[in-house]
Structure formats: structure tokens, C-alpha cells
Design an enzyme around this catalytic site. Structure first.
Site, short mmCIF file in Angstrom:
data_model
loop_
_atom_site.label_atom_id
_atom_site.label_comp_id
_atom_site.label_asym_id
_atom_site.label_seq_id
_atom_site.Cartn_x
_atom_site.Cartn_y
_atom_site.Cartn_z
CG ASP A 63 53.29 32.31 -0.62
OD1 ASP A 63 54.43 32.41 -0.18
OD2 ASP A 63 52.32 32.87 -0.05
CD GLU B 177 49.53 33.26 -3.10
OE1 GLU B 177 48.71 34.10 -3.51
OE2 GLU B 177 50.36 33.50 -2.21
CE LYS C 98 53.73 35.95 0.94
NZ LYS C 98 53.04 35.03 1.86
CE LYS D 145 47.03 36.07 -1.38
NZ LYS D 145 48.50 36.14 -1.36
CE LYS E 290 45.72 34.77 2.35
NZ LYS E 290 47.03 34.13 2.11
N GLY F 125 52.91 39.61 0.27
CA GLY F 125 53.03 40.40 1.49
C GLY F 125 52.92 39.53 2.72
CB SER G 121 45.83 39.35 0.39
OG SER G 121 45.62 38.09 1.00
CG ASP H 2 47.15 32.29 -0.88
OD1 ASP H 2 47.54 31.09 -0.93
OD2 ASP H 2 47.81 33.19 -0.31
O1 OSB Z 1 49.90 33.52 1.85
O2 OSB Z 1 50.26 35.38 0.95
C1 OSB Z 1 50.05 34.72 1.96
C2 OSB Z 1 49.67 37.05 4.97
C3 OSB Z 1 50.37 36.35 5.92
C4 OSB Z 1 50.92 35.13 5.60
C5 OSB Z 1 50.74 34.60 4.32
C6 OSB Z 1 50.07 35.31 3.34
C7 OSB Z 1 49.49 36.54 3.69
C8 OSB Z 1 48.69 37.34 2.77
C9 OSB Z 1 48.55 38.82 3.06
O3 OSB Z 1 48.08 36.88 1.82
C10 OSB Z 1 49.31 39.67 2.12
C11 OSB Z 1 49.37 41.11 2.61
O4 OSB Z 1 48.40 41.82 2.41
O5 OSB Z 1 50.40 41.51 3.17
MG MG Z 2 50.15 32.99 -0.17
#
Ligand code: OSB
Ligand code: MG
Length: 371
Positions: free
Chosen positions: A239, A214, A263, A162, A164, A291, A136, A189
Site C-alpha cells: 500500500d 498488507e 489508492k 481486513k 488492522k 480507501g 477495513s 494490514d
Molecule cells: O492503510 O488502508 C489503509 C484508512 C486510512 C489510512 C490508511 C488506511 C485506511 C484504511 C481504511 O484501511 C479504508 C477505508 O475503509 O476507507
Molecule cells: Mg493499508
């Protein structure tokens, strides 16, 4: 299982690089660890909360309060617990606060597996020997920084990127990546940054062959997501909106989601994560493990649950070195050049929390003995 002692440790780990999403930037990870002690074993869990209530309503402060003042007394009052699946029922009277619940439940799962002399993956019914991982990538100020990161993670073998996104950093960013890197496995995402008024943006993204989008819409919505999904060929993956197996059932039935990001913390623990996995499997809905920028301990739990068969898409469980200069477990989580992580076969989480490193990053610690 009857705990003699439960220990909570507030931790602070500094990320190698700040992680930026549509809701904010994290530079330091503040969270806490749970330890459940018996005479022969210690089970470890991680509370994956953040310092601020921006991703979910929980924070380090609220989760600590719930664990300390409600969950630990409930556990001690219960006495013998023969299987971690019982913990959900014990915590049943407490509404939500899922990350707090998952933190203790996870430690019991580790303890249970250690007592049985089996791996956590095996205890959960996992079938895979290795898991596929993606990465991510946070929002970048400069597009060249994003290109450099993608290039680097592709070289390291990660099986999907992924990206953002947020308003203003969406269509042009994804288009740029497609032009530069071609048809790599990629998804976006949004962390709830859009509304149905933005459907035009999603129609453009819909032409870019993303594996999924996402959580495009509100964190507490499944209705508008169903409307949006009807207008897109790209699968929507929820999510933030999914906190339980019941939420998953309704979202699937409504057509709000075609893939689910599970998660463990967000859904209240490994038992519920497994139930969502099973439900999705019955409905032909693939899942993957999300994560929360975990330390090695939370990461180990994620690897174990990802060994279940319907975790059929690469997860966000990247290697330790993607986040930390130094992780708190031995060995660290290492991604193989083929973009996989072997599922450890040793008892419990299968990685050893290193006492000196735990102490090094602990900012405060409290012990609770059975009264
Ligand atoms: O939306 O998946 C998410 C991290 C913190 C809060 C929300 C998200 C995330 C990540 C990171 O996308 C995922 C990771 O590498 O742990
Ligand atoms: Mg997410």
C-alpha cells in the site's frame, strides 16, 4: 474542457466510530473537495489527505497549498484540456504531492465523463456492473468489540474482513478470529508497523490462511519486503510503498509484492491508477482499491475505477453507513446483501453531491476564477 471557476471546500465529517491503525486514531475526517465549473457542468473530486502526516507526508494544509498556489495556476495557464490523461503531464514538474494532484485530476475526470454523457466507470474503461467489497476494521481495545464488528459486517454481506494489526495485537487477534469465525476471507494490514526482526510473527501469521498481509514493513521500502516475501507463502500486498506505475514495476520485478492496493490519491490520480492496473494485469498481479475513509464523492471515484477487470479482489470501498451518520451524496453508497455495490450508470460519478449537505459540512470555501 476549460474551467471558468474552481472551488475548494474544506470539509469536516465525524466518523460513526473512531478508526484506529498502527499509526494513530481518526475520529473526525478533515479533507477537502474540489469542484471544476464550466458553463454546463460541475466535476467533483476529493482530496483524500488526513489532518496529520502519519499515513503519508501530505496533510490538508500542504495539499491545499499545492492545489491553490501551483496546480490551479497551471491548469488555468493551460487553457483547453481535451482529456484528463493530459493532466498528469501538466502537473509533471511538481514532485509527488500525489493526493493534491489526484484531487483536481479526479474532478476533471468527472467533468469529462459528464460532458461525454457517460459514466465515469465507462470513461475509465470499466467493464463490471457491480463490484465486490470488503471492509477495513480498525484496532480494537477489547477483543469482544472486534468479534462483534466482524459478526456485524459478515451479516451485512462484506466479502472480506481486513483486520488492522500492530505489535502486540497481531497473532493472538488473528488466531482468535480464526477460532471464532473459521475460514472466512480475511487479511491483515500492518501499516508499516514491523521490521525484518519480526519475521517470527509473520511466520506465525503465515499459518493462518490470510488472503494477504498488507504493508508489513517500512512505508518507503521495497527491498526488505522482497526478503520477507521469500520467507512467506502468504502474499504481501503493498500500500504505502507504491506511489506510481514505476514503483509498481520495480516492486513486482523485485518480488516485493504479489498483490497491489491501488489508492487513487496515493498514486496521483485515476490515470495513474489505470496504468498500474494495466501493468499488474500484464504481470498477473491482482489489484484492489484501497480507501482513505472517503466521503461519498471519493467513494464514487473508487467505485468507478474498481469496475476495471483486474480489480479482482474485494476493495475497501465500503458503504456510506459504515463510516457516516449522513453522507453528502444522493443516493448514498449501499452495499447489497451479497457484498456488492452496483456501478452507477448515470453520467460522471453517478451520485449527486447534495448542495445543502456540502454546505452543512463545509468549514471554509474558496473560489478561483480564470484570470
Ligand atoms: O492503510 O488502508 C489503509 C484508512 C486510512 C489510512 C490508511 C488506511 C485506511 C484504511 C481504511 O484501511 C479504508 C477505508 O475503509 O476507507
Ligand atoms: Mg493499508
Amino acid at each position: 474542457m476549460k474551467a471558468d471557476k474552481i472551488v475548494l471546500r474544506k470539509m469536516q465529517l465525524t466518523l460513526k466510530a473512531p478508526f484506529r491503525t498502527s499509526f494513530g486514531t481518526q475520529t473526525v475526517r478533515s479533507f477537502f473537495l474540489t469542484e471544476v465549473h464550466t458553463k454546463d457542468h460541475v466535476g467533483y473530486g476529493e482530496c483524500v489527505v488526513s489532518a496529520n502526516p502519519f499515513y503519508s507526508e501530505e496533510t490538508v494544509g500542504t495539499a491545499w497549498h499545492i492545489v491553490e498556489d501551483f496546480l490551479i495556476p497551471m491548469i488555468f495557464e493551460q487553457g483547453e484540456i481535451s482529456h484528463p490523461d493530459e493532466i498528469g503531464r501538466i502537473f509533471g514538474p511538481i514532485r509527488r504531492n500525489n493526493m493534491a494532484k489526484a484531487a483536481l485530476e479526479g474532478a476533471y475526470w468527472d467533468l469529462y465523463a459528464k460532458q461525454q454523457g457517460i459514466s465515469l466507470a465507462q470513461a475509465l474503461g470499466g467493464t463490471k456492473e457491480k463490484i465486490e467489497v470488503g471492509v477495513s476494521i480498525g484496532i480494537q481495545e477489547e477483543i469482544d468489540d472486534l468479534y462483534r464488528l466482524v459478526e456485524q459486517f459478515l451479516e451485512q454481506g462484506y466479502r472480506r474482513m481486513k483486520i488492522k494489526i500492530k505489535p502486540g495485537k497481531d497473532v493472538s487477534v488473528i488466531r482468535g478470529l480464526r477460532q471464532r469465525f473459521g475460514d472466512i476471507p480475511m487479511m491483515a494490514d500492518a501499516n508499516s508497523a514491523y521490521t525484518l526482526d519480526d519475521v517470527g510473527i509473520f511466520e506465525q501469521l503465515d499459518e493462518m490462511n490470510l488472503m494477504m498481509i498488507e504493508q508489513p514493513l517500512a512505508h518507503d521500502d521495497i527491498f526488505d519486503h522482497a526478503k520477507l516475501q521469500r520467507q512467506l507463502k502468504t502474499p504481501i500486498c503493498l500500500d504505502e510503498s507504491i506511489h506510481s506505475c514505476e514503483d509498481a514495476r520495480k516492486a513486482i520485478e523485485l518480488g516485493s509484492t504479489r498483490i497491489i492496493n491501488i489508492k487513487v490519491g496515493r498514486v496521483g490520480g485515476l490515470s495513474e491508477a489505470k496504468r498500474i492496473h494495466d501493468l499488474c494485469r500484464e504481470h498477473g498481479v491482482p489489484v484492489w482499491c484501497g480507501g482513505m475513509l472517503e466521503s461519498g464523492i471519493g467513494r464514487a471515484h473508487n467505485i468507478a475505477i474498481t469496475s476495471l477487470p483486474n480489480f479482482s479482489l474485494p476493495g475497501d470501498t465500503a458503504g456510506s453507513s459504515r463510516y457516516w451518520q449522513e453522507d453528502i451524496i444522493d443516493p448514498e453508497v449501499v452495499v447489497s446483501p451479497d457484498g456488492t455495490i452496483p456501478v452507477p450508470a448515470g453520467p460522471g460519478i453517478g451520485y449527486r453531491p447534495v448542495p445543502e449537505l456540502l454546505d452543512k459540512y463545509t468549514t471554509s470555501k474558496k473560489e478561483y476564477a480564470r484570470g
